[in-house]
Design a protein around this motif. Structure first.
Motif, PDB file in Angstrom:
ATOM      1  N   PRO A   1       0.840  -1.206   0.000  1.00  0.00           N
ATOM      2  CA  PRO A   1       0.000   0.000   0.000  1.00  0.00           C
ATOM      3  C   PRO A   1       0.872   1.252   0.000  1.00  0.00           C
ATOM      4  O   PRO A   1       2.000   1.242   0.520  1.00  0.00           O
ATOM      5  N   PHE A   2       0.356   2.324  -0.590  1.00  0.00           N
ATOM      6  CA  PHE A   2       1.128   3.562  -0.612  1.00  0.00           C
ATOM      7  C   PHE A   2       0.208   4.752  -0.775  1.00  0.00           C
ATOM      8  O   PHE A   2      -0.911   4.625  -1.264  1.00  0.00           O
ATOM      9  N   GLU A   3       0.698   5.901  -0.367  1.00  0.00           N
ATOM     10  CA  GLU A   3       0.007   7.168  -0.571  1.00  0.00           C
ATOM     11  C   GLU A   3       0.620   7.851  -1.776  1.00  0.00           C
ATOM     12  O   GLU A   3       1.851   7.978  -1.882  1.00  0.00           O
ATOM     13  N   ARG A   4      -0.194   8.303  -2.704  1.00  0.00           N
ATOM     14  CA  ARG A   4       0.317   9.010  -3.874  1.00  0.00           C
ATOM     15  C   ARG A   4       0.825  10.391  -3.486  1.00  0.00           C
ATOM     16  O   ARG A   4       0.438  10.941  -2.455  1.00  0.00           O
ATOM     17  N   PRO A   5       1.660  10.983  -4.340  1.00  0.00           N
ATOM     18  CA  PRO A   5       2.048  12.377  -4.098  1.00  0.00           C
ATOM     19  C   PRO A   5       0.820  13.283  -4.062  1.00  0.00           C
ATOM     20  O   PRO A   5      -0.153  13.064  -4.782  1.00  0.00           O
ATOM     21  N   GLY A   6       0.887  14.297  -3.202  1.00  0.00           N
ATOM     22  CA  GLY A   6      -0.231  15.224  -3.084  1.00  0.00           C
ATOM     23  C   GLY A   6      -0.331  16.167  -4.263  1.00  0.00           C
ATOM     24  O   GLY A   6       0.515  16.188  -5.171  1.00  0.00           O
ATOM     25  N   LYS A   7      -1.383  16.972  -4.257  1.00  0.00           N
ATOM     26  CA  LYS A   7      -1.682  17.869  -5.377  1.00  0.00           C
ATOM     27  C   LYS A   7      -0.853  19.143  -5.287  1.00  0.00           C
ATOM     28  O   LYS A   7      -0.858  19.821  -4.254  1.00  0.00           O
ATOM     29  N   PRO A   8      -0.144  19.519  -6.360  1.00  0.00           N
ATOM     30  CA  PRO A   8       0.514  20.827  -6.383  1.00  0.00           C
ATOM     31  C   PRO A   8      -0.540  21.938  -6.288  1.00  0.00           C
ATOM     32  O   PRO A   8      -1.653  21.801  -6.790  1.00  0.00           O
ATOM     33  N   THR A   9      -0.177  23.046  -5.657  1.00  0.00           N
ATOM     34  CA  THR A   9      -1.116  24.160  -5.473  1.00  0.00           C
ATOM     35  C   THR A   9      -0.615  25.397  -6.209  1.00  0.00           C
ATOM     36  O   THR A   9       0.528  25.453  -6.670  1.00  0.00           O
ATOM     37  N   GLY A  10      -1.502  26.380  -6.298  1.00  0.00           N
ATOM     38  CA  GLY A  10      -1.114  27.661  -6.881  1.00  0.00           C
ATOM     39  C   GLY A  10      -0.676  27.578  -8.323  1.00  0.00           C
ATOM     40  O   GLY A  10       0.212  28.335  -8.758  1.00  0.00           O
TER      41      GLY A  10
END
Length: 562
Positions: free
Chosen positions: A299-308
């Protein structure tokens, strides 16, 4: 501009539809049939109860025949349907034979049965029709289980025979029809022969599984093994059990009802970044199957969303900037990939812009001018997993500098009524063409020395018809009139006609335009300067994340080809 969800291509393990009760499936659930027993029945025995030694019935179901038409035209005799289904000891069935259709001379009414379902249609008396026969039905728990076809009425206006669909729960083993002797009319009938249960002493084979990772969870997919089912003597599947990391076997909720479109189970509350081994086995009255091969997944967490995310337009280019993601995910963030989409999934195109390292948060890339874009930025970890995207709509990308020399043509530039024959310096001329991206910017230019004649917008079909003024100081000699823009695929498109200007200021065509274009026109609307950059819009390849049920199933996407 296309909404973000329309511009994404999702990938996952969803199967097409649920598992049907076909002959193959019956084998997979362990249904078995031995020889015939001494138990037979007909509609006169209704209702019937399946004896304890019977596991299947061969039914012979005949609907009502059609009535005679006028001038003694015989109605259709219903073909008997011979169908074998799985049954269980103790099941009860009600047998409802269908009535024959009335003859034309007797009014031509359609046949009926006692439950009022599957009745025949009335014949058309005016055109000499007899009534259609009614379907014969087998009911289980008051609902139609099996149905026959019925005969059509005779004559030109004969009524249709009745029919009702079988129940989806009717587990059919075989189904075929035979033709009765000709000339037999009358009501329908139902008979049956019971077949004995075979001893089911063998457990089912090991299931085949796949395991898909998500954030803190795994989804397990699979079914009982064997390409065509387990074969004779194999006990039906009653449920599933799983083992995690070689631990004890745990029952999967839901018994044997799992289909191909849903996972067998979700394993939640797991630690991201840790590898787990999953195995599944099938349960049955003869005991459990062998265990499936262990599938190891992390299991893994994907990279988060870039902002701005922001998009600055320039001549034939986009400059994209963003703030780094605050949640890099389970694995180290190695960089970002940036891509853009214009239009919709039918008429649009994608452009891969750039891929940069994790420490870089801006990039500039050339793009086809004259249109706007939805721009996406995604983080990528060191396993190639792509994170959620930040996005922004850009303004229309303007054209850049005019080509310094006359470009090669893709097609001929023509006038309002066909090939251009003469032009006069200082006077207007109509230019007409097609093949451009709908609603995109185009530019008209006079050569040898590049001179802009106007910037316009094509119509919804990618066509234009515009009026431009030929420069009054156009010197004598060879010249070209060019319209440049982008085609529906984002590639540069040039239309051109070559002319020679005499000292008197009258120009004549030296290379006649041979093609004509469609008559649809576009309103000429001035736009910002544009480029004419020759770049194709490559499709972005790879897979995106797909949310399924209680959690998110993640697949990786690699860098698309430029």
């Amino acid at each position: 501009m296309l909404p973000p969800h329309r511009a994404r291509r999702a990938a996952g393990l969803l199967a097409a539809g649920t598992l049907g009760l076909s002959t193959v499936f019956l084998g997979a659930i362990g249904t078995a049939q031995a020889g015939p027993t001494g138990w037979t029945f007909s509609e006169s025995n209704s209702p019937i109860t399946v004896p304890s030694d019977v596991c299947s019935i061969e039914w012979t179901i005949t609907g009502g025949a059609g009535g005679f038409g006028d001038t003694n035209l015989r109605g259709q005799n219903a073909n008997p349907r011979i169908v074998t289904t799985v049954v269980a000891p103790g099941d009860q069935y009600t047998l409802v034979p269908g009535g024959a259709g009335a003859d034309h001379a007797a009014g031509g009414q359609g046949g009926t049965n006692t439950v009022g379902q599957g009745g025949g249609a009335n014949g058309d008396i005016a055109t000499g029709g007899g009534g259609g026969g009614a379907a014969s039905l087998v009911l289980k728990n008051g609902q139609v289980f099996l149905s026959s076809l019925a005969g059509f009425g005779g004559g030109a206006g004969g009524g249709a025979g009745g029919h009702v669909p079988d129940s989806p729960s009717a587990a059919v083993i075989t189904d075929f029809a035979t033709t009765p002797a000709p000339g037999v009319a009358g009501p329908g009938s139902i008979t049956g022969q019971g077949y004995a249960c075979e001893a089911l002493n063998t457990p089912p084979p090991a299931p085949e599984i796949s395991v898909v990772p998500g954030p803190g969870q795994l989804s397990v997919w699979g079914r009982s093994g064997g390409p065509l089912g387990p074969g004779p003597g194999v006990a039906p599947v009653t449920g599933y059990e799983y083992s995690l990391d070689g631990g004890p076997w745990t029952t999967v909720p839901g018994g044997a009802t799992h289909g191909m479109a849903t996972p067998l189970l979700w394993l939640t509350g797991l630690v991201n970044g840790r590898e787990y081994g999953v195995s599944v086995r099938v349960t049955s009255s003869a005991g459990p199957s062998a265990a499936s091969a262990v599938k190891k997944t992390t299991p893994f967490e994907r990279p988060g969303k870039p902002t701005g995310v922001s998009a600055k337009v320039g001549p034939s280019e986009l400059t994209i900037s963003w703030s780094p993601t605050a949640a890099p995910g389970t694995y180290p963030l190695t960089g970002y990939q940036v891509w853009a989409f214009h239009g919709d999934e039918v008429d649009g195109f994608q452009v891969y812009l750039c891929e940069v390292s994790a420490s870089v948060h801006t990039c500039t890339a050339e793009v086809p001018a004259g249109v706007d874009y939805a721009v996406y930025v995604e983080g990528v970890d060191d396993k190639g997993n792509v994170g959620d995207y930040g996005w922004v709509n850009s303004a229309v990308v303007p054209l850049g500098d005019m080509p310094a020399t006359v470009p090669a043509k893709d097609a001929d530039l023509v006038g309002a009524s066909g090939p251009i024959t003469t032009v006069t310096a200082g006077k207007t001329v109509v230019l007409k063409g097609s093949g451009y991206m709908p609603n995109s910017t185009i530019r008209a230019i006079a050569y040898s020395t590049p001179t802009e004649l106007g910037v316009f917008v094509t119509d919804e079909n990618g066509e234009f018809e515009v009026t431009v003024t030929i420069p009054g100081d156009l010197p004598a000699g060879a010249h070209s009139l060019v319209v440049t823009g982008v085609d529906p695929q984002g590639d540069v498109r040039h239309l051109r006609v070559d002319v020679t200007v005499s000292a008197s200021g009258t120009a004549t065509v030296t290379e006649a335009a041979l093609a004509t274009t469609a008559t649809a026109t576009a309103t000429a609307t001035e736009r910002l300067p544009n480029t004419g950059f020759s770049a194709a819009g490559p499709l972005v390849a790879g897979t995106a994340a797909l949310g399924l049920g209680a959690g998110l199933i993640v697949a990786s996407r690699r860098r698309p080809s430029a």
